[in-house]
Design a protein around this motif. Sequence first.
Motif, PDB file in Angstrom:
ATOM      1  N   TYR A  56      -4.737   1.508  -8.957  1.00 22.36           N
ATOM      2  CA  TYR A  56      -3.693   0.636  -8.414  1.00 22.36           C
ATOM      3  C   TYR A  56      -2.647   1.461  -7.656  1.00 22.36           C
ATOM      4  O   TYR A  56      -2.287   1.135  -6.521  1.00 22.36           O
ATOM      5  N   PHE A  73       7.104  -5.805  -9.120  1.00 20.25           N
ATOM      6  CA  PHE A  73       5.923  -6.641  -8.922  1.00 20.25           C
ATOM      7  C   PHE A  73       5.101  -6.696 -10.209  1.00 20.25           C
ATOM      8  O   PHE A  73       5.091  -5.748 -10.993  1.00 20.25           O
ATOM      9  N   THR A  74       4.380  -7.806 -10.397  1.00 16.69           N
ATOM     10  CA  THR A  74       3.477  -7.977 -11.536  1.00 16.69           C
ATOM     11  C   THR A  74       2.120  -8.399 -11.016  1.00 16.69           C
ATOM     12  O   THR A  74       2.021  -9.227 -10.113  1.00 16.69           O
ATOM     13  N   ASP A  75       1.084  -7.825 -11.595  1.00 19.44           N
ATOM     14  CA  ASP A  75      -0.289  -8.153 -11.206  1.00 19.44           C
ATOM     15  C   ASP A  75      -1.142  -8.189 -12.470  1.00 19.44           C
ATOM     16  O   ASP A  75      -0.792  -7.593 -13.488  1.00 19.44           O
ATOM     17  N   ASN A  76      -2.257  -8.887 -12.401  1.00 17.23           N
ATOM     18  CA  ASN A  76      -3.183  -8.963 -13.536  1.00 17.23           C
ATOM     19  C   ASN A  76      -4.513  -8.330 -13.169  1.00 17.23           C
ATOM     20  O   ASN A  76      -4.922  -8.354 -12.006  1.00 17.23           O
ATOM     21  N   ALA A  77      -5.162  -7.789 -14.165  1.00 15.14           N
ATOM     22  CA  ALA A  77      -6.492  -7.208 -14.000  1.00 15.14           C
ATOM     23  C   ALA A  77      -7.269  -7.490 -15.274  1.00 15.14           C
ATOM     24  O   ALA A  77      -6.699  -7.844 -16.303  1.00 15.14           O
ATOM     25  N   THR A  89      -2.139  -6.389 -17.861  1.00 17.27           N
ATOM     26  CA  THR A  89      -1.022  -6.766 -17.011  1.00 17.27           C
ATOM     27  C   THR A  89      -0.427  -5.489 -16.424  1.00 17.27           C
ATOM     28  O   THR A  89      -0.099  -4.555 -17.162  1.00 17.27           O
ATOM     29  N   THR A  91       2.621  -3.935 -14.151  1.00 16.68           N
ATOM     30  CA  THR A  91       3.939  -4.128 -13.554  1.00 16.68           C
ATOM     31  C   THR A  91       4.310  -2.842 -12.837  1.00 16.68           C
ATOM     32  O   THR A  91       4.106  -1.748 -13.365  1.00 16.68           O
ATOM     33  N   ASP A  92       4.819  -2.994 -11.629  1.00 21.06           N
ATOM     34  CA  ASP A  92       5.252  -1.786 -10.925  1.00 21.06           C
ATOM     35  C   ASP A  92       6.627  -2.018 -10.337  1.00 21.06           C
ATOM     36  O   ASP A  92       6.996  -3.131  -9.984  1.00 21.06           O
TER      37      ASP A  92
END
Length: 127
Positions: A56, A73-77, A89, A91-92
Amino acid sequence: MARARLNKGFTLIELLVSIVIITISIIGLMNLSIVITRNNLRNEIRNKAIEIVTNYVDNMTSQGFDNIATGYFTDNASATIRNFTLPYTITDNVTNPTTNEKDISATIDWQYRSKNYSYNVQTVVTK
């Protein structure tokens, strides 16, 4: 003259005691194998999380300095490990402390056996 008594074989008590000892040993080995299997799975899950968050961040930094957006930002994988899918989860937080520098901090979180785990990657991108 007294006749000498020959002791051949096991008595019933000796046989029962040896069966109990063997049973306790086998149960101990089975418990040990369960603990080892759980630890191996936990390590596989952690290694997959590290791989996901590292990729990522690598993808983010490969975009070039000007294309990296600042903010939170938040993203899921998800990943399939040993025939089950585990959600992660990500988060960056990207900050821009100077005009020539962006700080990236990405954290991946997951849950295994009702415990929460996380791993953090931090890097700096410059112009």
